[in-house]
Scaffold this motif. Structure first.
Motif, PDB file in Angstrom:
ATOM      1  N   SER A  45       9.732 -14.126  -1.132  1.00 31.50           N
ATOM      2  CA  SER A  45       8.370 -13.664  -1.399  1.00 31.50           C
ATOM      3  C   SER A  45       7.932 -12.793  -0.232  1.00 31.50           C
ATOM      4  CB  SER A  45       7.415 -14.857  -1.574  1.00 31.50           C
ATOM      5  OG  SER A  45       6.117 -14.414  -1.920  1.00 31.50           O
ATOM      6  N   VAL A  46       7.639 -11.518  -0.519  1.00 30.94           N
ATOM      7  CA  VAL A  46       7.233 -10.557   0.502  1.00 30.94           C
ATOM      8  C   VAL A  46       5.734 -10.328   0.363  1.00 30.94           C
ATOM      9  CG1 VAL A  46       7.722  -8.324   1.561  1.00 30.94           C
ATOM     10  CG2 VAL A  46       9.507  -9.491   0.246  1.00 30.94           C
ATOM     11  N   VAL A  47       4.980 -10.756   1.364  1.00 27.05           N
ATOM     12  CA  VAL A  47       3.516 -10.694   1.292  1.00 27.05           C
ATOM     13  C   VAL A  47       3.021  -9.274   1.566  1.00 27.05           C
ATOM     14  CG1 VAL A  47       1.352 -11.591   2.221  1.00 27.05           C
ATOM     15  CG2 VAL A  47       3.336 -13.106   1.986  1.00 27.05           C
ATOM     16  N   ALA A  52       7.041 -12.190   5.285  1.00 28.10           N
ATOM     17  CA  ALA A  52       7.863 -12.567   4.137  1.00 28.10           C
ATOM     18  C   ALA A  52       8.439 -13.952   4.368  1.00 28.10           C
ATOM     19  CB  ALA A  52       8.981 -11.555   3.919  1.00 28.10           C
ATOM     20  N   TRP A  53       8.695 -14.655   3.265  1.00 30.01           N
ATOM     21  CA  TRP A  53       9.301 -15.977   3.299  1.00 30.01           C
ATOM     22  C   TRP A  53      10.561 -15.979   2.440  1.00 30.01           C
ATOM     23  CZ3 TRP A  53       6.600 -20.765   4.918  1.00 30.01           C
ATOM     24  CH2 TRP A  53       5.327 -20.523   5.485  1.00 30.01           C
ATOM     25  N   VAL A 135      -0.173 -15.150 -10.886  1.00 27.00           N
ATOM     26  CA  VAL A 135      -1.004 -14.011 -11.266  1.00 27.00           C
ATOM     27  C   VAL A 135      -1.773 -13.511 -10.051  1.00 27.00           C
ATOM     28  CG1 VAL A 135      -2.806 -13.199 -12.839  1.00 27.00           C
ATOM     29  CG2 VAL A 135      -1.244 -15.024 -13.560  1.00 27.00           C
ATOM     30  N   ASN A 136      -2.256 -14.459  -9.250  1.00 28.70           N
ATOM     31  CA  ASN A 136      -3.003 -14.154  -8.033  1.00 28.70           C
ATOM     32  C   ASN A 136      -2.841 -15.339  -7.078  1.00 28.70           C
ATOM     33  OD1 ASN A 136      -4.918 -16.164  -8.965  1.00 28.70           O
ATOM     34  ND2 ASN A 136      -5.810 -14.569 -10.267  1.00 28.70           N
ATOM     35  N   ASP A 137      -3.643 -15.418  -6.033  1.00 29.83           N
ATOM     36  CA  ASP A 137      -3.492 -16.487  -5.042  1.00 29.83           C
ATOM     37  C   ASP A 137      -3.817 -17.875  -5.583  1.00 29.83           C
ATOM     38  OD1 ASP A 137      -2.811 -14.463  -3.379  1.00 29.83           O
ATOM     39  OD2 ASP A 137      -4.493 -14.679  -1.995  1.00 29.83           O
ATOM     40  N   GLN A 316       9.732  -6.470  -3.572  1.00 29.83           N
ATOM     41  CA  GLN A 316       8.879  -5.588  -2.789  1.00 29.83           C
ATOM     42  C   GLN A 316       7.597  -6.326  -2.407  1.00 29.83           C
ATOM     43  OE1 GLN A 316       8.050  -1.066  -3.116  1.00 29.83           O
ATOM     44  NE2 GLN A 316       6.559  -1.994  -4.482  1.00 29.83           N
ATOM     45  N   ALA A 317       7.003  -5.925  -1.304  1.00 30.59           N
ATOM     46  CA  ALA A 317       5.772  -6.549  -0.826  1.00 30.59           C
ATOM     47  C   ALA A 317       4.670  -6.461  -1.882  1.00 30.59           C
ATOM     48  CB  ALA A 317       5.312  -5.886   0.468  1.00 30.59           C
ATOM     49  N   LYS A 318       3.898  -7.539  -1.985  1.00 31.61           N
ATOM     50  CA  LYS A 318       2.739  -7.529  -2.869  1.00 31.61           C
ATOM     51  C   LYS A 318       1.706  -6.516  -2.396  1.00 31.61           C
ATOM     52  CE  LYS A 318       3.077 -12.564  -3.516  1.00 31.61           C
ATOM     53  NZ  LYS A 318       2.343 -13.843  -3.335  1.00 31.61           N
TER      54      LYS A 318
END
Length: 342
Positions: A45-47, A52-53, A135-137, A316-318
């Motif tokens: 997961s790329v923030v 990124a994690w 979908v979101n946070d 890719q980063a969000k």
């Protein structure tokens, strides 16, 4: 007419185009960043361009805050046997990880991994979780292989703190399942939830908020190792990749796309089995798998191999352009055209 002058101009023009082509080709490279941990990484997961994690086998979780240049690793205390096949991160402090196998786990941290809390646990060996998508946070889903003819589907509306079974579950055909290969066999938009399947059938399952619809996909299926492994969308185009992970160099029926509601097979497919696809920009998609990483610039109709190394996942980063890839033996790489320059 000065033919000598014209010839020189043509030569210079051709040289310019050649140099542009070489530069563009060199720009599309995959650069190895990290390979220090004995784990198979499938969660990524790329923030943004910095945070990124990753998550993987043997209970490993990694985090970077400088675009992947260095990583901080940990084995989640008490869960060093868990296989964390997916991770969803929201910042350098908050993330959710999902474990496939028994027990089926969803865990959450709010302090950068210093502590983890179990938010969902099921010790029933019938449960095998495959992937998460948010979908979101706040609003997200976790899906798992079918039980009693229906896919497992959990929903959270508080960022992963609590989970509940959705009241309307998608139906599974006999022998149908999903793949916990890259955390991307499930995809979400504000309007719909998509799941792609494999095994006896390769299908797209879509939830529009009211009902499920089911559409066959022209990807390999019939064996436990075959099917659609990943889905990504940019709105006008939805792209699917997969194939047979046991015959990873087989190139027929390893990808498909939907453009303007029409289902298509690619003219030039990816170079074999692909476990993950992600949307980058406009009609540009990146996919990766055992035979390497591929790029499409036309919504999934034509693919070009850009790197022959094996990876499991690409994202890719969000909120940014950083693109990372991860795979077996703790391998993490960057897709260089989108490497941020500080």
């Amino acid at each position: 007419m000065n033919y000598k002058k014209v010839s020189i101009i043509k030569f210079i023009t051709a040289l310019i185009y050649l140099l542009i082509g070489i530069s563009a080709g060199q720009a599309q490279t995959v650069k190895l960043l990290e390979q220090t941990k004995a784990c198979s990484i499938r969660g990524l997961s790329v923030v943004d361009n910095h945070v990124a994690w990753v998550s993987g086998s043997n209970g490993y979780v990694g985090i970077t805050t400088n675009g992947g240049q260095t990583w901080q690793w940990q084995q989640v205390k008490g869960f060093d046997k868990s296989d964390f096949r997916d991770v969803e991160a929201f910042s350098d402090k908050k993330a959710v990880i999902m474990s496939s196998g028994t027990p089926a786990l969803i865990m959450q941290t709010n302090d950068g991994g210093t502590t983890w809390q179990v938010k969902y646990r099921n010790d029933d060996k019938a449960y095998f979780l495959d992937a998460m998508a948010f979908v979101n946070d706040k609003h997200g889903y976790t899906m798992g292989d079918p039980i009693d003819g229906k896919f497992v589907l959990l929903e959270t509306k508080d960022g992963g703190s609590t989970w509940a079974t959705m009241p309307h579950l998608p139906l599974a055909l006999p022998g149908e399942a999903a793949f916990a290969a890259s955390g991307t066999c499930i995809g979400v938009t504000k309007r719909a939830l998509q799941i792609v399947t494999g095994g006896s059938n390769s299908r797209l399952l879509t939830w529009d908020g009211k009902k499920w619809s089911y559409q066959p996909l022209p990807l390999l299926h019939g064996k436990d190792s075959e099917g659609a492994f990943s889905v990504a969308s940019n709105g006008p185009n939805m792209v699917f990749v997969g194939g047979d992970y046991q015959l990873n160099n087989r190139t027929d029926s390893v990808a498909a796309n939907i453009s303007n509601a029409v289902l298509n097979s690619p003219v030039n497919p990816p170079a074999g089995f692909q476990s993950c696809v992600s949307w980058l920009d406009k009609a540009i998609f990146i996919s990766t798998g055992t035979p390497g990483t591929n790029i499409s610039t036309d919504g999934g109709m034509n693919w070009e191999l850009i790197n022959a190394e094996s990876f499991n996942v690409c994202k890719q980063a969000k909120h940014g352009k950083l693109v990372l890839l991860a795979g077996d033996k703790g391998k993490i790489a960057v897709f260089e055209p989108y490497l941020p320059h500080n």
